[in-house]
Design a protein around this motif. Sequence first.
Motif, mmCIF file in Angstrom:
data_model
loop_
_atom_site.group_PDB
_atom_site.id
_atom_site.type_symbol
_atom_site.label_atom_id
_atom_site.label_comp_id
_atom_site.label_asym_id
_atom_site.label_seq_id
_atom_site.Cartn_x
_atom_site.Cartn_y
_atom_site.Cartn_z
ATOM 1 N N PHE A 39 0.823 -1.209 0.000
ATOM 2 C CA PHE A 39 0.000 0.000 0.000
ATOM 3 C C PHE A 39 0.857 1.258 0.000
ATOM 4 O O PHE A 39 0.572 2.204 -0.739
ATOM 5 N N THR A 44 -1.043 3.703 -2.637
ATOM 6 C CA THR A 44 -1.296 5.101 -2.288
ATOM 7 C C THR A 44 -0.754 6.060 -3.345
ATOM 8 O O THR A 44 -1.495 6.949 -3.792
ATOM 9 N N LEU A 73 -12.298 0.878 -0.613
ATOM 10 C CA LEU A 73 -11.705 0.951 0.722
ATOM 11 C C LEU A 73 -12.770 1.217 1.784
ATOM 12 O O LEU A 73 -12.735 0.629 2.870
ATOM 13 N N ILE A 88 -5.396 0.048 5.898
ATOM 14 C CA ILE A 88 -5.980 1.252 5.301
ATOM 15 C C ILE A 88 -5.570 2.496 6.084
ATOM 16 O O ILE A 88 -5.198 3.516 5.498
ATOM 17 N N PHE A 92 -2.366 3.568 3.883
ATOM 18 C CA PHE A 92 -3.024 4.354 2.839
ATOM 19 C C PHE A 92 -3.287 5.769 3.359
ATOM 20 O O PHE A 92 -2.665 6.727 2.912
#
Length: 125
Positions: A39, A44, A73, A88, A92
């Motif tokens: 990520f 990202t 997400l 997440i 992210f």
Amino acid sequence: MTRSDEAFAVELAETFPSLGKNIDFYYDDPETFLAHVYFGVDVTPKVVQAYVADVTGERTADQLDWRAVLAFLEEKLHAGDPEVRTVIGTSFLFQLPTPGQAGYAIVDELHGELAALFKAARPNG
């Protein structure tokens, strides 16, 4: 047995093929998937690039639908898996641009659980 963060990343890569081109690089060994690295290094930046390209009217090679990624997400946050929530939040949302950086306005596009988790991860923006 597949860990939930790995299954989540694989589902993301299958849903958005441009995010899955390099997913195999994030296996440390056959049993260890590095979801946070995937990520932070791959997902990202590509989502932010797609956002910037969209708001500036530029075209990107893969035309990633950043809105659909955010919706994906958001949906995964609603599922309530703590491993996925951690990926997440830390890999992210925490890695999104900071104020003054290109693409920072993507934080204004976060809604629901994503917005709440962003505020928890980065209370000062």
